[in-house]
Scaffold this active site. Structure first.
Site, PDB file in Angstrom:
ATOM      1  N   SER A 113     -11.073  29.880  -9.655  1.00  0.00           N
ATOM      2  CA  SER A 113     -10.861  28.453  -9.893  1.00  0.00           C
ATOM      3  C   SER A 113     -11.601  27.971 -11.139  1.00  0.00           C
ATOM      4  O   SER A 113     -12.595  28.565 -11.573  1.00  0.00           O
ATOM      5  CB  SER A 113     -11.322  27.661  -8.672  1.00  0.00           C
ATOM      6  OG  SER A 113     -12.707  27.811  -8.530  1.00  0.00           O
ATOM      7  N   GLU A 166     -10.011  33.477 -16.408  1.00  0.00           N
ATOM      8  CA  GLU A 166      -8.609  33.203 -16.047  1.00  0.00           C
ATOM      9  C   GLU A 166      -8.662  32.215 -14.900  1.00  0.00           C
ATOM     10  O   GLU A 166      -8.998  32.588 -13.775  1.00  0.00           O
ATOM     11  CB  GLU A 166      -7.922  34.498 -15.587  1.00  0.00           C
ATOM     12  CG  GLU A 166      -7.848  35.577 -16.640  1.00  0.00           C
ATOM     13  CD  GLU A 166      -6.815  35.283 -17.716  1.00  0.00           C
ATOM     14  OE1 GLU A 166      -6.181  34.202 -17.682  1.00  0.00           O
ATOM     15  OE2 GLU A 166      -6.643  36.132 -18.597  1.00  0.00           O
ATOM     16  N   CYS A 179      -1.730  30.959  -9.530  1.00  0.00           N
ATOM     17  CA  CYS A 179      -2.214  30.161 -10.670  1.00  0.00           C
ATOM     18  C   CYS A 179      -1.072  29.808 -11.610  1.00  0.00           C
ATOM     19  O   CYS A 179      -1.098  28.778 -12.252  1.00  0.00           O
ATOM     20  CB  CYS A 179      -3.281  30.951 -11.418  1.00  0.00           C
ATOM     21  SG  CYS A 179      -2.703  32.591 -11.883  1.00  0.00           S
TER      22      CYS A 179
HETATM   23  P1  NAD Z   1     -12.787  30.768  -6.369  1.00  0.00           P
HETATM   24  O1  NAD Z   1     -13.177  30.269  -7.711  1.00  0.00           O
HETATM   25  O2  NAD Z   1     -13.200  30.003  -5.182  1.00  0.00           O
HETATM   26  O3  NAD Z   1     -13.333  32.240  -6.139  1.00  0.00           O
HETATM   27  C1  NAD Z   1     -13.033  33.283  -7.024  1.00  0.00           C
HETATM   28  C2  NAD Z   1     -14.127  34.326  -6.955  1.00  0.00           C
HETATM   29  O4  NAD Z   1     -15.334  33.747  -7.469  1.00  0.00           O
HETATM   30  C3  NAD Z   1     -14.435  34.805  -5.533  1.00  0.00           C
HETATM   31  O5  NAD Z   1     -14.689  36.198  -5.574  1.00  0.00           O
HETATM   32  C4  NAD Z   1     -15.704  34.026  -5.190  1.00  0.00           C
HETATM   33  O6  NAD Z   1     -16.503  34.680  -4.226  1.00  0.00           O
HETATM   34  C5  NAD Z   1     -16.404  33.980  -6.544  1.00  0.00           C
HETATM   35  N1  NAD Z   1     -17.388  32.906  -6.715  1.00  0.00           N
HETATM   36  C6  NAD Z   1     -17.470  31.732  -6.042  1.00  0.00           C
HETATM   37  N2  NAD Z   1     -18.532  31.021  -6.471  1.00  0.00           N
HETATM   38  C7  NAD Z   1     -19.138  31.751  -7.441  1.00  0.00           C
HETATM   39  C8  NAD Z   1     -20.281  31.549  -8.273  1.00  0.00           C
HETATM   40  N3  NAD Z   1     -21.016  30.461  -8.187  1.00  0.00           N
HETATM   41  N4  NAD Z   1     -20.584  32.503  -9.184  1.00  0.00           N
HETATM   42  C9  NAD Z   1     -19.835  33.621  -9.303  1.00  0.00           C
HETATM   43  N5  NAD Z   1     -18.756  33.877  -8.519  1.00  0.00           N
HETATM   44  C10 NAD Z   1     -18.403  32.951  -7.605  1.00  0.00           C
HETATM   45  O7  NAD Z   1     -11.197  30.962  -6.404  1.00  0.00           O
HETATM   46  P2  NAD Z   1     -10.238  31.474  -5.233  1.00  0.00           P
HETATM   47  O8  NAD Z   1     -10.067  30.347  -4.261  1.00  0.00           O
HETATM   48  O9  NAD Z   1     -10.676  32.798  -4.733  1.00  0.00           O
HETATM   49  O10 NAD Z   1      -8.871  31.706  -6.031  1.00  0.00           O
HETATM   50  C11 NAD Z   1      -7.957  30.714  -6.285  1.00  0.00           C
HETATM   51  C12 NAD Z   1      -8.165  30.163  -7.689  1.00  0.00           C
HETATM   52  O11 NAD Z   1      -8.026  31.216  -8.635  1.00  0.00           O
HETATM   53  C13 NAD Z   1      -7.108  29.148  -8.088  1.00  0.00           C
HETATM   54  O12 NAD Z   1      -7.728  28.091  -8.770  1.00  0.00           O
HETATM   55  C14 NAD Z   1      -6.198  29.931  -9.008  1.00  0.00           C
HETATM   56  O13 NAD Z   1      -5.461  29.147  -9.916  1.00  0.00           O
HETATM   57  C15 NAD Z   1      -7.148  30.831  -9.679  1.00  0.00           C
HETATM   58  N6  NAD Z   1      -6.438  32.002 -10.222  1.00  0.00           N
HETATM   59  C16 NAD Z   1      -6.289  32.117 -11.566  1.00  0.00           C
HETATM   60  C17 NAD Z   1      -5.574  33.189 -12.093  1.00  0.00           C
HETATM   61  C18 NAD Z   1      -5.382  33.354 -13.566  1.00  0.00           C
HETATM   62  O14 NAD Z   1      -5.087  34.468 -13.975  1.00  0.00           O
HETATM   63  N7  NAD Z   1      -5.540  32.331 -14.378  1.00  0.00           N
HETATM   64  C19 NAD Z   1      -5.035  34.137 -11.228  1.00  0.00           C
HETATM   65  C20 NAD Z   1      -5.224  34.007  -9.864  1.00  0.00           C
HETATM   66  C21 NAD Z   1      -5.943  32.924  -9.375  1.00  0.00           C
END
Ligand code: NAD
Length: 471
Positions: free
Chosen positions: A223, A244, A278
């Site tokens: 995210s 990303e 995404c």
């Molecule tokens: P998220 O940001 O909640 O989590 C993603 C990852 O980050 C997880 O492994 C989580 O444990 C980790 N994380 C959480 N807090 C963190 C911190 N403080 N420091 C480091 N790592 C941390 O996202 P999600 O809910 O798992 O995935 C959905 C999101 O991902 C959506 O916003 C979607 O659009 C995005 N996404 C983007 C792409 C792209 O290529 N642009 C592809 C897939 C998903």
């Protein structure tokens, strides 16, 4: 019940120091199906130390040696396709259409990386300088739940292609898929320490990777909020970052579009991976003169979509990943109505006939204004917002009026006109009439959708530092 007790460090499955357990669920039945033991910051440091020890030998490898590693990884993942597919279906509930793409994709990214290495100029002449593209240093990768296997493989493939080592923190919600993938990757026989994987919470393991001085590069998919946090911690030690992040993809339906062809494309883009993508095209821009006809066709087509478990091959839309995420999507469906948009089809609650599982009714709002939150924020579920425009210029302006800029879509019949529109859109990718995704083309976002690009030579550049040797 699948119990995962180990992490993967220095070429071996080992018990982590952390001992908190995290429950894993089947989102289609809400049943608990497993548990993973989570690592902590100390485990992240052990993995970083292993990757650091392995780095000097890895950076000396030749492109040919790295291509051989990539081929071995590809074979290993392809050989596990059936078990990976089954794990993704149970733990994630993805519809068959998404599984049919994502499992072969996870294997193919290694081939794409091997081809990129074969074609890449690691040494170049620029004026009187010899420019050598050197691996950036130990990399860390953090992945989201919605495409966990695909992103682990993409990020690992790019690290190997560049000649570096990596520590990966996968989504804690995808631990069964990660474990099956890891067992496959282990078979590829990489040198110890080249690949290290620590399950854990983002705020513990992810945060340690984002700030540790021995990590030179962070590649993150997730995210925008988390991406911002990672960027802040990475700044302290000037880590290179590839982010990303989220999207709110516009789909511009031009007035010359053939609706028989366009409507299925619109649905495929909007509800891709049950809307948990995404790159989903979740803002549909329709000209005012064709509005009535498009709305009637959309209502009919969306009502005909089938929501159900992954085990039913006829399911177009699967469940949301968790109870919490189901609640979040419901709250946006409520919000859309409170903001004054018209509920064309769908709405709150579960689809008829499904009384269990985190299923959402595929929902379309019409008469959406671009300043409503349902037009600006990522819902990450099967919820499409329809906005109206009078002129092509207005459609482009609305499409670009977003904090996000990941992927947009143009639908029409006049190729020149669609290219003209595509050139004016502020997104990392523009897809014309649902053309197939390119595997070598750069992938990434403008604005708050991220920093940098993945895939092909652009993705490889981001794991390398140019060094100019002059004289
Ligand atoms: P998220 O940001 O909640 O989590 C993603 C990852 O980050 C997880 O492994 C989580 O444990 C980790 N994380 C959480 N807090 C963190 C911190 N403080 N420091 C480091 N790592 C941390 O996202 P999600 O809910 O798992 O995935 C959905 C999101 O991902 C959506 O916003 C979607 O659009 C995005 N996404 C983007 C792409 C792209 O290529 N642009 C592809 C897939 C998903």
């Amino acid at each position: 019940m699948k119990i995962i007790e180990q992490m993967y460090v220095d070429g071996a499955f080992v018990a982590p120091h952390g001992d908190e357990r995290f429950a894993l669920f089947n989102p289609a039945t809400e049943e608990k199906i497993g548990e993973v033991r989570l690592g902590d910051a100390q485990d992240a440091r052990a993995a970083i130390a292993a990757a650091k020890r392995a780095f000097p030998a890895m950076r000396r490898t030749t492109p040919a040696e790295r291509i051989a590693m990539l081929h071995a990884l590809r074979q290993a993942v392809a050989a596990s396709a059936d078990t990976l597919r089954a794990a993704m279906a149970t733990e994630y509930g993805a519809p068959q259409s998404f599984l049919a793409f994502s499992v072969p994709h996870a294997a193919n990214v290694f081939d794409v990386a091997a081809k990129t290495v074969a074609d890449y100029a690691f040494t170049r002449r620029v004026g009187n300088a010899e420019v050598v593209m050197e691996p950036v240093g130990v990399a860390a990768a953090i992945t989201p739940w919605n495409s966990n296997i695909g992103f682990i493989c993409t990020k690992l493939a790019t690290a190997i292609a560049a000649g570096t080592t990596i520590v990966i923190k996968p989504s804690e919600m995808s631990a069964i898929q990660t474990q099956i993938l890891l067992e496959a990757l282990h078979e590829a026989g990489l040198p110890d320490g080249v690949l290290n994987v620590v399950n854990g919470y983002g705020h513990l393991v992810g945060a340690e990777l984002s700030r540790h001085p021995d990590i030179a590069k962070v590649t993150f998919t997730g995210s925008t909020t988390t991406g911002r946090e990672i960027l802040r911690s990475a700044a302290e030690s000037f880590k290179r970052v590839t982010l990303e992040l989220g999207g709110k993809g516009p789909q511009i339906l031009l007035d010359d579009a053939d609706l028989d062809r366009a409507i299925p494309h619109i649905l495929a883009s909007a509800f891709r991976n049950s809307g948990q993508a995404c790159i989903a095209g979740t803002r549909l821009l329709v000209s005012r003169q064709s509005h009535a006809e498009v709305m009637s066709r959309l209502a009919q087509a969306v009502s005909a979509l089938r929501t159900g478990p992954s085990s039913d091959p006829a399911s177009d839309i699967g469940p949301m990943v968790s109870a919490r995420h189901w609640e979040r999507v419901q709250s946006y469906i409520r919000l859309g109505q409170e903001e004054g948009a018209t509920l064309l089809v769908g709405g709150e609650g579960r689809p008829d006939g499904l009384d269990r599982g985190w299923f959402v009714r595929p929902t379309v709002f019409s008469n959406v204004a671009n300043d409503m939150r349902i037009a600006r924020e990522e819902v990450f579920g099967p919820v499409l917002s329809v906005l109206s425009y009078d002129t092509e210029a207005e459609a482009i302006a609305i499409a670009n009026d977003s904090e996000y800029g990941l992927q947009s879509y143009v639908l029409g019949t006049d190729a020149e006109r669609m290219r003209g529109v595509a050139r004016r859109l502020e997104t990392g990718r523009v897809v014309i009439n649902e053309a197939p995704a390119g595997t070598q083309a750069p992938f990434g976002g403008f604005k708050h959708s991220g920093i940098g690009r993945e895939f092909g030579s652009f993705g490889l550049d981001a794991f390398l530092e140019p060094k100019a040797i002059i004289g």
